[in-house]
Write an enzyme that holds these catalytic residues in place. Structure first.
Site, PDB file in Angstrom:
ATOM      1  N   CYS A 157     114.569   0.638  59.312  1.00 44.78           N
ATOM      2  CA  CYS A 157     113.548   0.016  58.467  1.00 44.78           C
ATOM      3  C   CYS A 157     113.882   0.213  56.996  1.00 44.78           C
ATOM      4  O   CYS A 157     114.026   1.346  56.526  1.00 44.78           O
ATOM      5  CB  CYS A 157     112.185   0.619  58.774  1.00 44.78           C
ATOM      6  SG  CYS A 157     110.928  -0.084  57.712  1.00 44.78           S
ATOM      7  N   ARG A 160     110.834   1.954  54.676  1.00 45.31           N
ATOM      8  CA  ARG A 160     110.118   3.141  55.162  1.00 45.31           C
ATOM      9  C   ARG A 160     109.892   4.209  54.103  1.00 45.31           C
ATOM     10  O   ARG A 160     109.239   5.215  54.351  1.00 45.31           O
ATOM     11  CB  ARG A 160     110.832   3.751  56.356  1.00 45.31           C
ATOM     12  CG  ARG A 160     112.169   4.356  56.013  1.00 45.31           C
ATOM     13  CD  ARG A 160     112.923   4.624  57.274  1.00 45.31           C
ATOM     14  NE  ARG A 160     114.330   4.656  57.042  1.00 45.31           N
ATOM     15  CZ  ARG A 160     115.076   5.708  57.315  1.00 45.31           C
ATOM     16  NH1 ARG A 160     114.548   6.778  57.821  1.00 45.31           N
ATOM     17  NH2 ARG A 160     116.367   5.653  57.095  1.00 45.31           N
ATOM     18  N   TRP A 329     105.932  -5.720  54.855  1.00 40.41           N
ATOM     19  CA  TRP A 329     105.886  -6.940  54.055  1.00 40.41           C
ATOM     20  C   TRP A 329     107.284  -7.515  54.022  1.00 40.41           C
ATOM     21  O   TRP A 329     108.257  -6.811  54.315  1.00 40.41           O
ATOM     22  CB  TRP A 329     105.367  -6.642  52.645  1.00 40.41           C
ATOM     23  CG  TRP A 329     106.120  -5.533  51.993  1.00 40.41           C
ATOM     24  CD1 TRP A 329     107.221  -5.622  51.213  1.00 40.41           C
ATOM     25  CD2 TRP A 329     105.854  -4.127  52.124  1.00 40.41           C
ATOM     26  NE1 TRP A 329     107.665  -4.392  50.836  1.00 40.41           N
ATOM     27  CE2 TRP A 329     106.838  -3.446  51.370  1.00 40.41           C
ATOM     28  CE3 TRP A 329     104.882  -3.376  52.794  1.00 40.41           C
ATOM     29  CZ2 TRP A 329     106.878  -2.063  51.281  1.00 40.41           C
ATOM     30  CZ3 TRP A 329     104.930  -1.995  52.684  1.00 40.41           C
ATOM     31  CH2 TRP A 329     105.909  -1.354  51.942  1.00 40.41           C
ATOM     32  N   GLU A 334     114.426 -12.320  53.047  1.00 39.62           N
ATOM     33  CA  GLU A 334     114.326 -12.332  54.494  1.00 39.62           C
ATOM     34  C   GLU A 334     113.940 -13.704  55.066  1.00 39.62           C
ATOM     35  O   GLU A 334     114.538 -14.181  56.044  1.00 39.62           O
ATOM     36  CB  GLU A 334     113.289 -11.292  54.913  1.00 39.62           C
ATOM     37  CG  GLU A 334     113.450 -10.827  56.331  1.00 39.62           C
ATOM     38  CD  GLU A 334     112.517  -9.654  56.633  1.00 39.62           C
ATOM     39  OE1 GLU A 334     112.047  -9.011  55.680  1.00 39.62           O
ATOM     40  OE2 GLU A 334     112.270  -9.424  57.816  1.00 39.62           O
TER      41      GLU A 334
END
Ligand SMILES: Cc1cc2nc3c(=O)[nH]c(=O)nc-3n(C[C@H](O)[C@H](O)[C@H](O)COP(=O)(O)OP(=O)(O)OC[C@H]3O[C@@H](n4cnc5c(N)ncnc54)[C@H](O)[C@@H]3O)c2cc1C
Ligand SMILES: Cc1cc2nc3c(=O)[nH]c(=O)nc-3n(C[C@H](O)[C@H](O)[C@H](O)COP(=O)(O)O)c2cc1C
Length: 1103
Positions: A157, A160, A329, A334
């Site tokens: 992630c 994080r 989010w 992305e």
């Protein structure tokens, strides 16, 4: 990567890990495997090839030994490496026990409580539960800790770093798909936050072996459908073709388009998968445009704002939560680069053929521009963790069922599609009910508690609030709070109330976990020695940095603080200010600016405004629209089910047979170890001509009660008999005089709507009305605005009623009226048309507070006695022109007869003691009754000299009073003590013996400057100051000047020096309050207070 978590520098004697960094031969978390430990390298060296710096990873030693990679093969790039595929369910009790123990160990370790009794107790509890049921239940805080850790441990992630800001929605009580859907809608609404996305997780019940799982079949909450076309192409998102077909199989009949939002497919154990359409208003979508190219907008592209992964399993402490959807989010590229670009998704990029070796191409164009690319890292998995789960329709159980039903290829569920009517209002309420609000209070005389309860009443209209006293709160819960509201007063000289001390210390410890001593009491360092201007400057600097990204243990906590104080004290609301800034420093999000209520003026009014603003801010923060209107005057106290509210239909008194004796009742009410003793003696210490009285009160020391010089004695006084009788004459519905009564409230039964019944109100123990008004309730302070409004509702005269309503607004008229100090009796006599039922007063009057007096004797010299030095308070209100008033407790102590009962308790003052080493020099400054604790000190030293062979002590007493011949209390005793070697010197300041006033601080400046400096600096001695707060502040300033002049310091350095002395516990203060020139001080400060009140209201837009 967070160095605090994963990387520790361990010096040069480290052994680099041989072989693949992905492979670790380690011991598992908490288990010792001695053979493995020896083979385990203590750390792995990781190099940053850009900067050359080295880091050493030791955390991998906590990772379990299984790993997808071997020494010859790295499987890091596989999306679903095998060992990370679904794991068998827990089953094995022993394994669960071990994992639970490891988890609890890490939970308690983070709050440095590993190995404590609380840890052991919890471990035993969990073990027993597992033994009994094969499972255990995490507490809400453990669950929150686990979920955050799982995010922190998620190696893939990118976002994080924000793990500590995860909002946890605990949905473990969910039982149906409808409830699941409601939880999910709440989650989406909260996280979408009108576009300002916030990360959150909703955790549904854990896996329970043999019972099937709670599952969200979709891989994300919000996803566009992918409709397979006859030509093999896909309309929409290529990633969702399978689930789209499933939904259509369930009966979904969409308007097929490129961006059609999929319904959710939800399932509970034993139930069928069920379809739910998301309410369109919940799904925030963005139409995609380009800042320069108009044609881009014409492509008609759009995307949803909330990426929420719904199909991963959360594992915490050996428990598995197969439905634990979470969201973060989108990162910048992305959507465009992956979702719209990938061939398996929207495939919108035009691609031509050309030879490419991506291994070569990729790094130069992106990786090398990323600092991370140059940093060596390790990949290993830790628990708590998120794990991949097999799609539900691919599990062997589901396939077997399919086969049995003979529907191998088609997906044909018997369940029909269900479009669930979605009610915004219902959802809002459901969300709010789940938002826990913790209201903490710290109080000395009860005001903060009353206000905290009012706040609770207000918040309970919408949220799920709970009020707790600070010293009963487990600070380990702090970082898992959702919304924390603090109401705190300030005592001493800028200190927390006694029941806030531990919280203050722990808050400081949290801010500086690595420096337990130097910073340990720095709330004092920061606020005790600064002026109001400094505080404002400090606040500005804090709020400037507040816009930056919040990190820290409280990153997911929203908070608000309201301080109670008095501007008559130099450190106004210092404790509340300290809490407010500390919470922010720890990463908390300030929901509402610090509120400050000055008891001299407008405290109630400002509190009401602050409470209302906090409530509105909370609603906004949790996206709760349409909450109750909070604009009316009484909404903080209108509920009949709270101590503040009252109605004749819901509150009554009934006669009971027995009640506790007074001392027990007081113990319970004030949560103190109160004892009963008797007055032995009383002697006036002042000359009759002085016109004032200071009395030496002798109490019998009850068996089992011990004290030390410096301790305080809490005395429970009686109200004056004549006031009680006058008040009783004004009351209605009075039971017979000697009947014991119990206050009762009409309450809903356990099942709402199914009957109400009368239940005892625990506020007061059973007693007669007269006892309550004499011993338990405060009848002499001016009534509060709330009480005045209630009296207005019971008044039959329109004019009187109107006046009471005006005063009851608690604004300017009230403050002016209050200044005259009218007691309740006077109010009822003035507003004579008020019919007051006794029950109302029992429910509404504040408790009569104990008063503190310094122990004025030493148990060595008076083993069976406890002495107090009491200045009898008598004054005229209204700036001296009003009626004569008597202090409740001091007058009572001056009135009672030898043999009369006195209820009291000891409050320890461990920081106000003589040093153990009598050779250390001490300077005692105590004018007037400020000398009270020092009498105990000199008796102690005298005893030690006379009976223990101790040498005379280097101790100086500085005493002050008005006139040498009238007010010099204990003169003979002092001189005798000096002659016996207790004091090296006694210095006096008689303020009215000559034309120019001389006070104790003048004596310090003019006669003791050099000696004081030598005592404090060279000989590391102690300074004690006791009495009025203004005097203490004046002394502090003079000491600062002396240190500056004698030590060649600037005033700022000298102030810091004083702070250091306080931290070392060599500068002791024992503050009685505003006792000197009370009228003058409060009159002067009150006008400032009034201006500040009006400014605060104007600043906050209230006026
Ligand atoms: C830690 C501590 C230790 C203490 N030790 C001692 C001690 O050893 N000896 C001692 O005598 N006291 C001591 N006090 C003060 C004591 O606790 C009481 O506050 C004091 O006796 C007054 O209480 P009361 O009930 O008689 O007056 P209350 O009924 O409480 O009335 C006092 C109030 O009256 C008002 N007031 C008083 N004078 C005036 C004025 N001139 N004009 C207008 N308003 C006025 C003020 O609002 C004041 O707060 C100590 C206080 C503390 C906190
Ligand atoms: C002995 C004493 C010391 C106090 N010290 C301070 C102080 O340093 N700063 C301040 O703002 N208020 C101070 N106050 C005022 C209280 O904070 C104020 O009365 C408050 O309303 C009390 O609230 P509580 O009943 O919740 O404790 C002091 C009051 C007393 C009696």
């Amino acid at each position: 990567m967070e160095s605090g978590q994963t990387l520790t520098s361990v010096g040069s004697d480290v052994h680099p890990c041989p072989g693949s960094v992905g492979r670790t031969e380690t011991r598992t978390n908490g288990h010792s495997r001695p053979d493995a430990v020896n083979r385990t390298p203590p750390s792995v060296r990781l190099k940053n090839w850009e900067s050359g710096s080295l880091l050493y990873d030791i955390l991998h030693r906590q990772a379990p030994p299984e790993c997808p990679c071997s020494e010859t093969r790295c499987l890091g790039s596989l999306v679903f490496p095998r060992p990370n595929a679904p794991r068998p369910s827990v089953g094995d009790q022993e394994r669960l026990r071990q994992q639970a123990a490891e988890f609890l160990h890490s939970y308690y370790s983070t709050t440095t409580r590993a190995g404590t009794a609380a840890h052991e107790e919890r471990r035993a509890q969990v073990e027993a539960e597992i033994g009994r049921t094969g499972r255990y239940r995490l507490t809400a805080t453990e669950l929150s800790f686990g979920a955050k850790q799982a995010w922190r441990n998620a190696a893939r992630c990118v976002g994080r770093a924000h793990w500590s800001r995860l909002q946890i929605f605990d949905a473990r009580d969910c039982a149906s798909v409808e409830e699941m859907f409601e939880h999910i809608c709440n989650h989406i609404k909260y996280s979408t936050n009108k576009g300002n996305i916030r990360s959150a997780i909703t955790i549904f019940p854990p896996r329970c072996e043999g019972k099937g799982d709670f599952r969200v079949w979709n891989s994300q909450y919000i996803h566009y459908a992918g409709f397979a076309q006859p030509d093999g192409s896909v309309l929409g998102d290529g990633a969702t073709v399978e689930i789209t077909q499933l939904c259509e199989g369930l009966g979904w009949q969409p308007n097929r388009g490129r961006f059609t939002v999929l319904p959710l497919v939800l399932q509970v154990p034993g139930g069928e998968p069920t379809l739910f359409s998301l309410p369109p208003e919940l799904v925030l979508e963005v139409e995609l445009e380009h800042p320069q190219y108009e044609w881009f907008g014409e492509l008609g592209l759009r995307w949803y704002g909330l990426p929420a992964v719904a199909n991963m399993l959360l594992e915490v402490g050996g428990l598995e939560f197969p439905a634990a959807p979470f969201n973060g989010w989108y990162t910048a590229a992305e959507i465009g680069a992956r979702n719209l670009g990938d061939t398996g998704r929207y495939d919108l990029l035009k691609r031509g053929g050309c030879p490419t070796d991506w291994v070569w191409v990729q790094p130069p164009i992106s990786g090398s521009l990323t600092p991370l690319y140059h940093q060596e890292m390790l990949n290993y998995s830790l628990t708590p963790a998120f794990r991949y789960l097999m799609d539900p329709w691919k599990t062997p159980e589901w396939r077997a069922r399919e086969e049995m039903l003979g529907k191998r290829r088609t997906i044909g569920f018997r369940q029909l599609a269900r479009a669930v009517e979605f009610s915004s209002a219902l959802m809002v309420q459901a969300l709010a009910r789940r938002v826990r609000v913790t209201i903490l209070y710290a109080t000395e005389t009860g005001r903060a508690q009353t206000l905290a309860q009012k706040l609770c009443t207000l918040f309970s209209t919408t949220f799920n609030p709970k009020v707790q006293r600070m010293d009963e709160y487990d600070i380990a819960n702090l970082e898992h709070e959702t919304l924390l509201l603090v109401v705190a007063s300030t005592f001493g000289n800028g200190d927390p109330p006694e029941n806030g001390e531990a919280f203050a210390e722990l808050l400081i410890a949290m801010t500086h976990p690595d420096s337990p001593t130097s910073q340990s009491r720095s709330y004092k360092a920061r606020f005790n020695s600064l002026s109001e201007d400094d505080f404002e400057a400090f606040q500005d600097s804090v709020s400037e940095s507040a816009g930056q990204l919040r990190t820290g243990p409280l990153a997911s906590v929203r908070f608000g603080v309201f301080g109670l104080g008095s501007r008559a004290y130099p450190h106004f609301c210092a404790f509340a200010r300290a809490v407010d800034t500390r919470l922010q420093e720890l990463g908390g999000e300030r929901l509402v600016p610090l509120g400050e209520g000055d008891e001299l003026c407008g405290q109630d009014d400002l509190f009401r405004d602050w409470a209302r603003t906090s409530f509105q801010a909370a609603c906004e923060s949790f996206c709760i629209e349409g909450a109750v209107d909070t604009g009316t005057r009484t909404d903080t106290d209108s509920s009949p089910d709270t101590p503040g509210g009252w109605s004749p239909d819901t509150c009554r008194i009934s006669v009971v047979a027995e009640g506790p004796e007074l001392v027990r009742a007081l113990s319970q009410l004030h949560r103190r170890k109160t004892v009963q003793t008797r007055l032995l003696s009383r002697r006036n210490l002042q000359a009759p001509e002085s016109g004032r009285r200071t009395v030496l009160v002798g109490l019998a020391l009850p068996e089992g009660l011990s004290y030390q010089p410096g301790d305080h004695v809490g005395i429970h006084p009686d109200n004056p008999e004549d006031q009680v009788q006058r008040l009783l004459r004004r009351l209605e519905s009075l039971p017979p005089r000697n009947d014991l009564v119990q206050l009762e409230r009409l309450r809903d039964g356990p099942h709402p709507g199914r009957g109400r019944s009368w239940v005892p109100e625990p506020r007061l123990p059973p007693c007669t009305v007269s006892q309550a008004l004499t011993h338990l309730l405060d009848i002499t302070s001016p009534p509060s605005p709330d009480l005045l409004l209630l009296l207005a509702s019971l008044n039959s005269d329109p004019q009187q009623q109107q006046r009471l309503i005006t005063l009851g607004q608690g604004v300017v008229e009230y403050e002016q009226w209050r200044w005259a100090g009218p007691s309740l009796t006077e109010v009822l006599e003035e507003f004579s048309a008020t019919r007051v039922p006794a029950a109302l007063l029992l429910l509404h009057l504040p408790l009569l507070q104990p008063r503190y007096y310094s122990a004025s004797s030493c148990p060595f010299t008076h083993p069976a006695e406890l002495h107090l030095t009491v200045a009898v308070v008598e004054y005229r209100a209204q700036g001296g022109s009003g009626p004569l008033r008597h202090g409740v407790c001091s007058s009572w102590l001056d009135r009672i007869s030898p043999g009369d009962l006195v209820c009291c308790y000891i409050r320890r003052a461990p920081l106000f003691r003589l040093p153990d080493d009598p050779r250390v020099p001490c300077v005692l400054v105590g004018p007037g009754t400020g000398v009270a604790p020092f009498r105990g000190f000199w008796q102690q030293r005298l005893f030690e000299i006379q009976h223990r062979g101790q040498a005379p002590c280097p101790m100086t007493l500085v005493f002050g009073c008005r006139r040498s011949d009238q007010d010099h209390i204990y003169r003979e005793e002092m001189l005798e003590a000096r002659d016996m070697g207790v004091f090296t010197e006694i210095c006096t300041a008689y303020s009215r013996d000559q034309n120019t006033k001389v006070y104790v601080q003048d004596v310090l400046r003019e006669r003791l400057a050099e000696q004081l400096y030598r005592s404090l600096h060279t000989l590391r001695g102690h300074l004690y100051v006791c009495g009025d707060v203004t005097m203490a502040q004046d002394v502090s300033r003079v000491v600062q000047e002396i240190l500056a002049a004698q030590g060649g310091l600037s005033l700022g350095q000298a102030a810091a020096y004083i702070t250091g002395l306080k931290e070392e516990n060599r500068y002791h203060e024992d503050i009685f309050g505003v006792t000197l020139r009370t009228r003058e001080v409060t009159t002067r400060v009150r006008s400032t207070s009034f201006t500040r009140w009006q400014e605060a209201k104007a600043g906050a837009g209230y006026v």
